[in-house]
Design a protein around this motif. Structure first.
Motif, PDB file in Angstrom:
ATOM      1  N   CYS A 160      30.124  55.730  37.527  1.00 22.08           N
ATOM      2  CA  CYS A 160      30.214  54.443  36.821  1.00 22.08           C
ATOM      3  C   CYS A 160      31.620  53.878  36.906  1.00 22.08           C
ATOM      4  O   CYS A 160      31.831  52.687  37.097  1.00 22.08           O
ATOM      5  CB  CYS A 160      29.811  54.609  35.351  1.00 22.08           C
ATOM      6  N   PHE A 161      32.616  54.765  36.757  1.00 21.38           N
ATOM      7  CA  PHE A 161      34.005  54.314  36.825  1.00 21.38           C
ATOM      8  C   PHE A 161      34.334  53.767  38.201  1.00 21.38           C
ATOM      9  O   PHE A 161      34.977  52.724  38.347  1.00 21.38           O
ATOM     10  CB  PHE A 161      34.938  55.480  36.492  1.00 21.38           C
ATOM     11  N   ALA A 162      33.862  54.467  39.248  1.00 23.66           N
ATOM     12  CA  ALA A 162      34.121  54.011  40.617  1.00 23.66           C
ATOM     13  C   ALA A 162      33.461  52.678  40.874  1.00 23.66           C
ATOM     14  O   ALA A 162      34.023  51.790  41.510  1.00 23.66           O
ATOM     15  CB  ALA A 162      33.618  55.056  41.618  1.00 23.66           C
ATOM     16  N   ALA A 163      32.235  52.492  40.386  1.00 18.64           N
ATOM     17  CA  ALA A 163      31.521  51.234  40.604  1.00 18.64           C
ATOM     18  C   ALA A 163      32.231  50.086  39.921  1.00 18.64           C
ATOM     19  O   ALA A 163      32.343  48.991  40.457  1.00 18.64           O
ATOM     20  CB  ALA A 163      30.084  51.355  40.080  1.00 18.64           C
ATOM     21  N   ALA A 164      32.743  50.311  38.726  1.00 22.25           N
ATOM     22  CA  ALA A 164      33.442  49.243  38.003  1.00 22.25           C
ATOM     23  C   ALA A 164      34.694  48.826  38.728  1.00 22.25           C
ATOM     24  O   ALA A 164      35.067  47.658  38.742  1.00 22.25           O
ATOM     25  CB  ALA A 164      33.785  49.716  36.589  1.00 22.25           C
ATOM     26  N   GLY A 165      35.366  49.778  39.385  1.00 21.61           N
ATOM     27  CA  GLY A 165      36.611  49.448  40.064  1.00 21.61           C
ATOM     28  C   GLY A 165      36.418  48.805  41.408  1.00 21.61           C
ATOM     29  O   GLY A 165      37.357  48.302  42.003  1.00 21.61           O
ATOM     30  N   SER A 166      35.187  48.802  41.952  1.00 15.36           N
ATOM     31  CA  SER A 166      34.968  48.299  43.303  1.00 15.36           C
ATOM     32  C   SER A 166      34.862  46.791  43.363  1.00 15.36           C
ATOM     33  O   SER A 166      34.983  46.206  44.420  1.00 15.36           O
ATOM     34  CB  SER A 166      33.688  48.924  43.887  1.00 15.36           C
ATOM     35  N   ASP A 167      34.614  46.138  42.235  1.00 14.70           N
ATOM     36  CA  ASP A 167      34.482  44.686  42.210  1.00 14.70           C
ATOM     37  C   ASP A 167      35.661  44.102  41.455  1.00 14.70           C
ATOM     38  O   ASP A 167      35.795  44.295  40.253  1.00 14.70           O
ATOM     39  CB  ASP A 167      33.167  44.296  41.528  1.00 14.70           C
ATOM     40  N   VAL A 168      36.531  43.372  42.172  1.00 13.54           N
ATOM     41  CA  VAL A 168      37.735  42.855  41.532  1.00 13.54           C
ATOM     42  C   VAL A 168      37.419  41.762  40.527  1.00 13.54           C
ATOM     43  O   VAL A 168      38.284  41.360  39.755  1.00 13.54           O
ATOM     44  CB  VAL A 168      38.733  42.321  42.579  1.00 13.54           C
ATOM     45  N   PHE A 169      36.174  41.277  40.507  1.00 15.32           N
ATOM     46  CA  PHE A 169      35.795  40.246  39.550  1.00 15.32           C
ATOM     47  C   PHE A 169      35.057  40.839  38.350  1.00 15.32           C
ATOM     48  O   PHE A 169      34.654  40.129  37.449  1.00 15.32           O
ATOM     49  CB  PHE A 169      34.900  39.198  40.214  1.00 15.32           C
ATOM     50  N   ALA A 170      34.843  42.159  38.358  1.00 17.99           N
ATOM     51  CA  ALA A 170      34.101  42.795  37.272  1.00 17.99           C
ATOM     52  C   ALA A 170      34.913  42.747  35.987  1.00 17.99           C
ATOM     53  O   ALA A 170      36.127  42.632  35.992  1.00 17.99           O
ATOM     54  CB  ALA A 170      33.784  44.246  37.633  1.00 17.99           C
ATOM     55  N   SER A 171      34.220  42.833  34.869  1.00 19.38           N
ATOM     56  CA  SER A 171      34.901  42.858  33.576  1.00 19.38           C
ATOM     57  C   SER A 171      34.273  43.932  32.708  1.00 19.38           C
ATOM     58  O   SER A 171      33.131  44.319  32.893  1.00 19.38           O
ATOM     59  CB  SER A 171      34.803  41.494  32.881  1.00 19.38           C
ATOM     60  N   GLY A 172      34.991  44.421  31.731  1.00 14.64           N
ATOM     61  CA  GLY A 172      34.464  45.451  30.852  1.00 14.64           C
ATOM     62  C   GLY A 172      35.521  45.883  29.864  1.00 14.64           C
ATOM     63  O   GLY A 172      36.699  45.592  30.019  1.00 14.64           O
ATOM     64  N   THR A 173      35.105  46.618  28.858  1.00 13.04           N
ATOM     65  CA  THR A 173      36.044  47.007  27.810  1.00 13.04           C
ATOM     66  C   THR A 173      36.691  48.352  28.089  1.00 13.04           C
ATOM     67  O   THR A 173      37.639  48.731  27.415  1.00 13.04           O
ATOM     68  CB  THR A 173      35.308  47.076  26.465  1.00 13.04           C
ATOM     69  N   GLU A 174      36.186  49.085  29.096  1.00 11.86           N
ATOM     70  CA  GLU A 174      36.694  50.425  29.341  1.00 11.86           C
ATOM     71  C   GLU A 174      37.762  50.463  30.431  1.00 11.86           C
ATOM     72  O   GLU A 174      38.215  51.530  30.813  1.00 11.86           O
ATOM     73  CB  GLU A 174      35.531  51.349  29.751  1.00 11.86           C
ATOM     74  N   GLU A 175      38.157  49.309  30.981  1.00 14.95           N
ATOM     75  CA  GLU A 175      39.126  49.308  32.064  1.00 14.95           C
ATOM     76  C   GLU A 175      40.512  49.670  31.549  1.00 14.95           C
ATOM     77  O   GLU A 175      40.871  49.348  30.420  1.00 14.95           O
ATOM     78  CB  GLU A 175      39.188  47.927  32.721  1.00 14.95           C
ATOM     79  N   PRO A 176      41.319  50.322  32.391  1.00 19.02           N
ATOM     80  CA  PRO A 176      42.688  50.627  31.980  1.00 19.02           C
ATOM     81  C   PRO A 176      43.486  49.349  31.798  1.00 19.02           C
ATOM     82  O   PRO A 176      43.258  48.356  32.477  1.00 19.02           O
ATOM     83  CB  PRO A 176      43.225  51.460  33.160  1.00 19.02           C
ATOM     84  N   VAL A 177      44.408  49.376  30.869  1.00 20.18           N
ATOM     85  CA  VAL A 177      45.250  48.207  30.625  1.00 20.18           C
ATOM     86  C   VAL A 177      46.219  48.045  31.782  1.00 20.18           C
ATOM     87  O   VAL A 177      46.854  49.004  32.222  1.00 20.18           O
ATOM     88  CB  VAL A 177      46.025  48.363  29.300  1.00 20.18           C
ATOM     89  N   TYR A 178      46.327  46.810  32.291  1.00 18.29           N
ATOM     90  CA  TYR A 178      47.246  46.560  33.394  1.00 18.29           C
ATOM     91  C   TYR A 178      48.677  46.481  32.880  1.00 18.29           C
ATOM     92  O   TYR A 178      48.979  45.767  31.924  1.00 18.29           O
ATOM     93  CB  TYR A 178      46.879  45.250  34.110  1.00 18.29           C
ATOM     94  N   VAL A 179      49.569  47.234  33.512  1.00 21.26           N
ATOM     95  CA  VAL A 179      50.995  47.201  33.180  1.00 21.26           C
ATOM     96  C   VAL A 179      51.732  46.599  34.370  1.00 21.26           C
ATOM     97  O   VAL A 179      51.709  47.161  35.464  1.00 21.26           O
ATOM     98  CB  VAL A 179      51.535  48.617  32.900  1.00 21.26           C
ATOM     99  N   PRO A 180      52.379  45.430  34.222  1.00 25.09           N
ATOM    100  CA  PRO A 180      53.056  44.782  35.346  1.00 25.09           C
ATOM    101  C   PRO A 180      54.081  45.710  35.986  1.00 25.09           C
ATOM    102  O   PRO A 180      54.787  46.441  35.303  1.00 25.09           O
ATOM    103  CB  PRO A 180      53.734  43.567  34.697  1.00 25.09           C
ATOM    104  N   SER A 181      54.133  45.659  37.324  1.00 22.46           N
ATOM    105  CA  SER A 181      55.100  46.457  38.060  1.00 22.46           C
ATOM    106  C   SER A 181      56.197  45.553  38.592  1.00 22.46           C
ATOM    107  O   SER A 181      56.144  44.335  38.468  1.00 22.46           O
ATOM    108  CB  SER A 181      54.410  47.160  39.243  1.00 22.46           C
ATOM    109  N   ALA A 182      57.180  46.172  39.214  1.00 22.40           N
ATOM    110  CA  ALA A 182      58.305  45.401  39.750  1.00 22.40           C
ATOM    111  C   ALA A 182      57.867  44.490  40.878  1.00 22.40           C
ATOM    112  O   ALA A 182      58.533  43.511  41.189  1.00 22.40           O
ATOM    113  CB  ALA A 182      59.390  46.358  40.235  1.00 22.40           C
ATOM    114  N   ARG A 183      56.708  44.789  41.511  1.00 19.22           N
ATOM    115  CA  ARG A 183      56.259  44.004  42.649  1.00 19.22           C
ATOM    116  C   ARG A 183      55.122  43.063  42.275  1.00 19.22           C
ATOM    117  O   ARG A 183      54.380  42.617  43.130  1.00 19.22           O
ATOM    118  CB  ARG A 183      55.806  44.929  43.780  1.00 19.22           C
ATOM    119  N   SER A 184      54.940  42.781  40.995  1.00 18.47           N
ATOM    120  CA  SER A 184      53.881  41.874  40.584  1.00 18.47           C
ATOM    121  C   SER A 184      54.014  40.544  41.312  1.00 18.47           C
ATOM    122  O   SER A 184      55.118  40.071  41.570  1.00 18.47           O
ATOM    123  CB  SER A 184      53.928  41.646  39.069  1.00 18.47           C
TER     124      SER A 184
END
Length: 302
Positions: free
Chosen positions: A17-41
């Motif tokens: 389930c986790f892999a499937a959620a990550g395969s679609d960049v347009f997917a949404s959900g409450t279990e996704e990891p929080v995005y932390v901006p990097s130096a290359r954002s």
């Protein structure tokens, strides 16, 4: 630690389930990891891309040409921008606004197209053809994106460079077709993108000498559309024969223009007509459309 069959099945189910959620960049959900901006954002002004375009793209009337020879000698400028695009994770992309996503994808499509050309320019994309000129056979060399041999990823039957997965984006291998048809056309009800994504051919719309950016995206798309319709040689309306001459783009993607309401003729009349009377004539059911031959020769600076 030993797991019984039920525990193993539960763990495997979670991972799938986790892999499937990550395969679609347009997917949404409450279990996704929080995005932390990097130096290359990504910087949404895409200034590095504008720098490349302004240096190597020249606008000539309703068309544009690219100085591929000079760009190939300085390819690091393009590669650096592409590395920035590739540093964007799917979780970060999902945090973008709709216009930021669309601008990102249009710029990505055009940047990867230039890389595809540079990877094969000039010899691998050149073929010779024999044509009759003034009654005599003449051998000519033609450079075209359609001549590029595909590298991997699918059968040679029906192969094309647009289906070749030659780059990575959001950590997965992708093709140009996937960006255009699955990420853009399937997600955005915006027919004007057909005048923004450029296939490196003379028949394509103009490659703008600037990046598409979210805060000006609607104006840029409208300008690209009007420029293509009004400045490109061949586009015209003949009131005598009631014939509208248009690029084959309107034939290939006609349904996209109908999704926003109306017909292809409605879409064109709004932007090509010089006055309301001409607009009504273009939209008339008596008006027929003739689609022009598409010039697939490379949009290179001679």
């Amino acid at each position: 630690m030993h797991l019984n069959h039920k525990q193993i099945a539960s763990v495997l189910g979670f991972l799938l389930c986790f892999a499937a959620a990550g395969s679609d960049v347009f997917a949404s959900g409450t279990e996704e990891p929080v995005y932390v901006p990097s130096a290359r954002s990504i910087n949404h002004d895409h200034a590095a891309w504008t720098k490349v375009l302004s240096r190597y793209v020249t606008v000539e009337g309703g068309t544009s040409v690219v100085d591929y020879k000079r760009l190939k000698a300085n390819q690091r400028e393009l590669d650096s921008y592409i590395e920035t695009l590739q540093s964007v994770a799917g979780t970060e992309f999902r945090e973008f606004s709709g216009d930021q996503r669309l601008a990102f994808l249009i710029n990505a499509y055009n940047a990867f197209t230039l890389r595809l050309i540079l990877n094969n320019y000039p010899d691998k994309m050149t073929k010779t053809e024999t044509k009759i000129v003034d009654g005599k056979d003449q051998t000519i060399s033609i450079r075209s994106i359609r001549n590029i041999p595909v590298s991997r990823g699918f059968s040679n039957l029906g192969a094309s460079p647009w289906k070749d997965k030659f780059f990575k984006l959001f950590s997965d291998e992708h093709s140009l077709d996937e960006i255009e048809h699955e990420m853009i056309r399937a997600k955005f009800n915006e027919p004007r993108i057909h005048f923004a994504v450029v296939c490196a051919s003379i028949g394509c719309p103009m490659l703008r000498p600037e990046a598409y950016v979210a805060d000006r995206l609607k104006d840029q798309l409208e300008d690209a559309t009007i420029s293509f319709l009004k400045l490109r040689p061949g586009h015209r309306f003949d009131p005598q024969t009631k014939t509208l001459y248009l690029s084959s783009i309107f034939d290939w993607y006609g349904k996209d223009f109908e999704k926003t309401g109306g017909t292809v003729k409605d879409f064109v009349a709004q932007r090509m007509a010089s006055n309301p009377d001409e607009a009504n004539l273009i939209k008339s059911s008596d008006t027929k459309i003739k689609f022009l031959d598409y010039d697939w020769s490379l949009n290179e600076k001679k």
